[in-house]
Design a protein around this motif. Structure first.
Motif, PDB file in Angstrom:
ATOM      1  N   UNK A 154       0.823  -1.210   0.000  1.00 28.81           N
ATOM      2  CA  UNK A 154       0.000   0.000   0.000  1.00 28.81           C
ATOM      3  C   UNK A 154       0.856   1.257   0.000  1.00 28.81           C
ATOM      4  N   UNK A 155       2.141   1.111   0.305  1.00 26.27           N
ATOM      5  CA  UNK A 155       3.022   2.271   0.278  1.00 26.27           C
ATOM      6  C   UNK A 155       3.100   2.894  -1.105  1.00 26.27           C
ATOM      7  N   UNK A 156       2.844   2.111  -2.132  1.00 27.55           N
ATOM      8  CA  UNK A 156       2.883   2.649  -3.489  1.00 27.55           C
ATOM      9  C   UNK A 156       1.928   3.826  -3.634  1.00 27.55           C
ATOM     10  N   UNK A 157       0.775   3.766  -2.943  1.00 26.61           N
ATOM     11  CA  UNK A 157      -0.207   4.848  -3.027  1.00 26.61           C
ATOM     12  C   UNK A 157       0.218   6.079  -2.231  1.00 26.61           C
ATOM     13  N   UNK A 158       1.316   5.971  -1.508  1.00 26.77           N
ATOM     14  CA  UNK A 158       1.818   7.108  -0.745  1.00 26.77           C
ATOM     15  C   UNK A 158       3.070   7.734  -1.371  1.00 26.77           C
ATOM     16  N   UNK A 198       9.260  10.775  -2.850  1.00 30.76           N
ATOM     17  CA  UNK A 198       9.273  10.542  -1.406  1.00 30.76           C
ATOM     18  C   UNK A 198       8.007   9.797  -0.997  1.00 30.76           C
ATOM     19  N   UNK A 199       8.070   9.174   0.181  1.00 30.74           N
ATOM     20  CA  UNK A 199       6.928   8.462   0.737  1.00 30.74           C
ATOM     21  C   UNK A 199       6.200   9.419   1.669  1.00 30.74           C
ATOM     22  N   UNK A 200       4.949   9.704   1.349  1.00 31.49           N
ATOM     23  CA  UNK A 200       4.152  10.633   2.148  1.00 31.49           C
ATOM     24  C   UNK A 200       3.574   9.891   3.348  1.00 31.49           C
ATOM     25  N   UNK A 210      -0.909  14.855   2.684  1.00 32.84           N
ATOM     26  CA  UNK A 210      -0.919  16.176   2.033  1.00 32.84           C
ATOM     27  C   UNK A 210       0.477  16.748   1.801  1.00 32.84           C
ATOM     28  N   UNK A 211       1.507  15.958   2.049  1.00 37.77           N
ATOM     29  CA  UNK A 211       2.862  16.465   1.869  1.00 37.77           C
ATOM     30  C   UNK A 211       3.127  16.767   0.394  1.00 37.77           C
ATOM     31  N   UNK A 212       3.711  17.919   0.131  1.00 34.76           N
ATOM     32  CA  UNK A 212       3.947  18.356  -1.246  1.00 34.76           C
ATOM     33  C   UNK A 212       5.418  18.418  -1.615  1.00 34.76           C
ATOM     34  N   UNK A 213       6.288  18.547  -0.610  1.00 35.65           N
ATOM     35  CA  UNK A 213       7.680  18.853  -0.894  1.00 35.65           C
ATOM     36  C   UNK A 213       8.597  17.733  -0.409  1.00 35.65           C
ATOM     37  N   UNK A 214       9.716  17.559  -1.109  1.00 37.25           N
ATOM     38  CA  UNK A 214      10.707  16.580  -0.655  1.00 37.25           C
ATOM     39  C   UNK A 214      11.266  16.999   0.690  1.00 37.25           C
TER      40      UNK A 214
END
Length: 219
Positions: A168-172, A185-187, A193-197
């Motif tokens: 399921x990490x693929x969806x993050x 990156x992994x959100x 809602x993370x947008x930035x590295x």
């Protein structure tokens, strides 16, 4: 690891080994569509941090994939087998770009290229040949045998990629929205809602650009 390999700047913001491995290219071109392939089959990148076998070993050591003794041994072996070392470097770059394209395709809702999947599977098979169940003080763990293989640092990258791609990490997995960044990156944020590295870099730059834009609009 000792400070011999831990020194120097190395940003590890991907959250997973395979994502940080993809992020060994700075300033990937990111647009609305998938980037065009170059004649060699890779994306047109910015600054590449894997330009020699020594770069690959150093990256592996600083990422925790290799320890000092193993890293030094691989560099000595590479000195005596330069053509083999160069071949491993080419495999590493090929794997990195295949991973980038597969993750990027997922982000764009597109189907992964079969050639890229073959590249990943080839490295995964190579890794499996050296993977064993090993005893630990409190049980068992998967580990690696034959630490003198020049492609040693690619095995955990392939395994990491398989774990992310099949979970399921693929969806993050996200791609940084910073201008001309493109890092993955992994959100792990609660609301995804993370947008930035890295908020300290691309995030702050975006804030500055928005602030300047508002100032211009108010003038």
């Amino acid at each position: 690891m000792t400070s011999e390999w831990a020194t120097g700047k190395l940003k590890l913001v991907g959250g997973r080994l395979c994502l940080d491995f993809v992020n060994t290219v700075y300033a990937r071109s990111v647009g609305d569509g998938l980037p065009e392939r170059t004649r060699g089959g890779d994306y047109s990148p910015g600054e590449d941090k894997l330009t020699s076998y020594a770069d690959l070993v150093t990256r592996g050591a600083r990422s925790g994939v290799l320890f000092d003794k193993g890293a030094r041994r691989l560099l000595r072996l590479a000195d005596g087998r330069p053509k083999s070392a160069e071949a491993v470097l080419k495999r590493a770059v090929k794997l990195r770009e295949a991973l980038y394209r597969v993750f990027r395709a997922k982000l764009k809702g597109k189907r992964a290229d079969e050639a890229d999947l073959r590249t990943i599977n080839e490295e995964l098979r190579a890794a499996k040949d050296h993977e064993r169940l090993l005893p630990k003080a409190d049980g068992f763990a998967l580990g690696w045998i034959d630490n003198s293989s020049l492609d040693r640092m690619l095995w955990p990258v392939a395994r990491s990629a398989a774990e992310v791609l099949t979970s399921d990490e693929l969806n993050r997995v996200r791609q940084c929205g910073g201008e001309n960044c493109g890092w993955l990156f992994l959100d792990t944020s609660r609301n995804r809602s993370r947008q930035w590295c890295d908020m300290r870099d691309c995030g702050n730059l975006a804030k500055v650009r928005r602030f300047r834009q508002r100032r211009q609009e108010q003038q």
